[in-house]
Design a protein around this motif. Structure first.
Motif, PDB file in Angstrom:
ATOM      1  N   THR A   1      -7.626   8.430  -7.084  1.00  0.00           N
ATOM      2  CA  THR A   1      -7.322   9.696  -6.444  1.00  0.00           C
ATOM      3  C   THR A   1      -6.949  10.517  -7.563  1.00  0.00           C
ATOM      4  OG1 THR A   1      -6.604   8.684  -4.547  1.00  0.00           O
ATOM      5  CG2 THR A   1      -5.971  10.894  -5.164  1.00  0.00           C
TER       6      THR A   1
ATOM      7  N   VAL B   1       0.935   4.263  -3.013  1.00  0.00           N
ATOM      8  CA  VAL B   1       0.584   5.706  -2.740  1.00  0.00           C
ATOM      9  C   VAL B   1       1.803   6.476  -3.195  1.00  0.00           C
ATOM     10  CG1 VAL B   1       0.135   7.299  -1.086  1.00  0.00           C
ATOM     11  CG2 VAL B   1      -1.110   5.156  -0.998  1.00  0.00           C
TER      12      VAL B   1
ATOM     13  N   ASP C   1       0.799  -1.258   0.059  1.00  0.00           N
ATOM     14  CA  ASP C   1       0.028   0.066   0.128  1.00  0.00           C
ATOM     15  C   ASP C   1       0.844   1.136   0.090  1.00  0.00           C
ATOM     16  OD1 ASP C   1      -0.058   0.570   3.261  1.00  0.00           O
ATOM     17  OD2 ASP C   1       0.003  -1.466   2.772  1.00  0.00           O
TER      18      ASP C   1
ATOM     19  N   SER D   1       0.768  10.272   3.856  1.00  0.00           N
ATOM     20  CA  SER D   1       1.478  10.778   2.888  1.00  0.00           C
ATOM     21  C   SER D   1       1.265  12.379   3.039  1.00  0.00           C
ATOM     22  CB  SER D   1       1.483  10.208   1.545  1.00  0.00           C
ATOM     23  OG  SER D   1       2.083  10.992   0.326  1.00  0.00           O
ATOM     24  N   SER D   2       0.113  12.748   2.900  1.00  0.00           N
ATOM     25  CA  SER D   2      -0.556  14.138   3.030  1.00  0.00           C
ATOM     26  C   SER D   2      -0.039  14.979   4.356  1.00  0.00           C
ATOM     27  CB  SER D   2      -2.034  14.100   2.819  1.00  0.00           C
ATOM     28  OG  SER D   2      -2.597  13.613   1.687  1.00  0.00           O
TER      29      SER D   2
ATOM     30  N   GLU E   1      -7.917  17.664  -4.255  1.00  0.00           N
ATOM     31  CA  GLU E   1      -7.695  16.304  -4.203  1.00  0.00           C
ATOM     32  C   GLU E   1      -8.949  15.326  -4.099  1.00  0.00           C
ATOM     33  OE1 GLU E   1      -5.570  12.894  -1.821  1.00  0.00           O
ATOM     34  OE2 GLU E   1      -4.032  14.279  -2.523  1.00  0.00           O
TER      35      GLU E   1
ATOM     36  N   ARG F   1      -2.246   7.153   2.286  1.00  0.00           N
ATOM     37  CA  ARG F   1      -2.665   8.482   1.794  1.00  0.00           C
ATOM     38  C   ARG F   1      -2.643   9.735   2.624  1.00  0.00           C
ATOM     39  NH1 ARG F   1      -6.965   6.274  -2.856  1.00  0.00           N
ATOM     40  NH2 ARG F   1      -5.458   5.806  -4.421  1.00  0.00           N
ATOM     41  N   GLU F   2      -3.186   9.122   3.773  1.00  0.00           N
ATOM     42  CA  GLU F   2      -3.583  10.474   5.199  1.00  0.00           C
ATOM     43  C   GLU F   2      -2.075  10.793   5.430  1.00  0.00           C
ATOM     44  OE1 GLU F   2      -6.061   8.945   7.726  1.00  0.00           O
ATOM     45  OE2 GLU F   2      -7.933   9.480   6.405  1.00  0.00           O
TER      46      GLU F   2
ATOM     47  N   VAL G   1      -4.823   1.669   2.044  1.00  0.00           N
ATOM     48  CA  VAL G   1      -4.105   2.604   1.109  1.00  0.00           C
ATOM     49  C   VAL G   1      -4.639   4.122   1.405  1.00  0.00           C
ATOM     50  CG1 VAL G   1      -4.836   3.554  -1.211  1.00  0.00           C
ATOM     51  CG2 VAL G   1      -3.938   1.272  -0.877  1.00  0.00           C
ATOM     52  N   ARG G   2      -5.770   3.982   1.968  1.00  0.00           N
ATOM     53  CA  ARG G   2      -6.545   5.372   2.596  1.00  0.00           C
ATOM     54  C   ARG G   2      -5.646   5.696   3.798  1.00  0.00           C
ATOM     55  NH1 ARG G   2      -9.256   7.466   6.653  1.00  0.00           N
ATOM     56  NH2 ARG G   2      -9.182   5.096   7.660  1.00  0.00           N
TER      57      ARG G   2
ATOM     58  N   ARG H   1      -5.731  14.652  -8.536  1.00  0.00           N
ATOM     59  CA  ARG H   1      -5.484  15.824  -8.021  1.00  0.00           C
ATOM     60  C   ARG H   1      -5.542  16.907  -9.188  1.00  0.00           C
ATOM     61  NH1 ARG H   1      -1.951  12.151  -5.893  1.00  0.00           N
ATOM     62  NH2 ARG H   1      -2.007  11.847  -3.624  1.00  0.00           N
TER      63      ARG H   1
ATOM     64  N   ASP I   1     -10.498  11.870  -3.520  1.00  0.00           N
ATOM     65  CA  ASP I   1     -10.620  10.509  -3.436  1.00  0.00           C
ATOM     66  C   ASP I   1     -12.089   9.773  -3.836  1.00  0.00           C
ATOM     67  OD1 ASP I   1      -7.778  10.281  -2.731  1.00  0.00           O
ATOM     68  OD2 ASP I   1      -8.481  10.787  -0.689  1.00  0.00           O
TER      69      ASP I   1
END
Length: 218
Positions: A188, A15, A11, A48-49, A143, A45-46, A41-42, A190, A145
């Motif tokens: 996702t 991402v 995951d 990474s953000s 962004e 992503r959080e 994955v969700r 962007r 999702d």
């Protein structure tokens, strides 16, 4: 899913865009039938953000992996390295929350930073989405999702195309681009607009014919 799932650690690399094209395609196909991997994955992503939000990237120095020994193919070694790197990013994000939580939360409140919010359905649809808006010097980064839920009965096609539309507070509209999503998949997207955050009235997911199906009001 069991501990033997070959995709269990992919995951983070997914991402970060660290999978090969073949691995990326195989992982996306796996996501359609694995709720646990979709949730990871969700969360990735959080994480990474959050790293981007805290601007920690310039502070991170990743040491090169040790040399590969006999019996390990270079391809397998590279894949494990990507996984370790991706997991390391997620761990650093979690550590940042623990170590700097008292500082981060007030910062998010003070500068009105990006918050992921669920979009409101405007029609009966198996497509769900959330959106985050981030102020930038050039305007606003957006962004989306999106998930095409395959557990919901529908007569819609297996593959759908959508666009993002921004409606300014003065009523002006901008269509920012399109993407496609297949049944059971997540996507996702962007994009961005020159409008400042406080100039945006709403963000919409619309069909290619312009019909709004999901909306997020500002």
């Amino acid at each position: 899913m069991t501990a033997l799932d070959p995709f269990e650690l992919d995951d983070g690399a997914y991402v970060l865009g660290a999978l090969s094209p073949q691995e990326h395609s195989a992982f996306e196909a796996h996501l359609s039938g694995c709720a646990q991997c979709r949730e990871r994955v969700r969360r990735a992503r959080e994480a990474s953000s959050l790293l981007e939000r805290l601007r920690l990237v310039d502070l991170l120095t990743v040491a090169p992996p040790p040399p590969l020994h006999g019996g390990l193919s270079s391809a397998a070694g590279r894949r494990r390295t990507r996984r370790r790197l991706a997991l390391g990013v997620g761990g650093l994000a979690a550590a940042a929350v623990v170590a700097f939580g008292a500082l981060v939360v007030p910062a998010l409140v003070q500068d009105d930073g990006p918050t992921v919010r669920a979009m409101t359905p405007l029609v009966d649809t198996p497509v769900r989405a959330s959106a985050a808006l981030a102020p930038r010097s050039w305007g606003t980064e957006i962004e989306i999702d999106c998930e095409y839920d395959d557990s919901v009965p529908t007569t819609l096609p297996e593959r759908l195309e959508y666009a993002v539309r921004v409606v300014a507070r003065d009523g002006a509209q901008q269509t920012l681009g399109t993407w496609a999503i297949s049944r059971g998949d997540t996507a996702t997207y962007r994009t961005g607009t020159s409008l400042a955050r406080d100039e945006i009235g709403s963000v919409e997911v619309v069909t290619t014919k312009g019909r709004a199906i999901l909306s997020l009001s500002e």
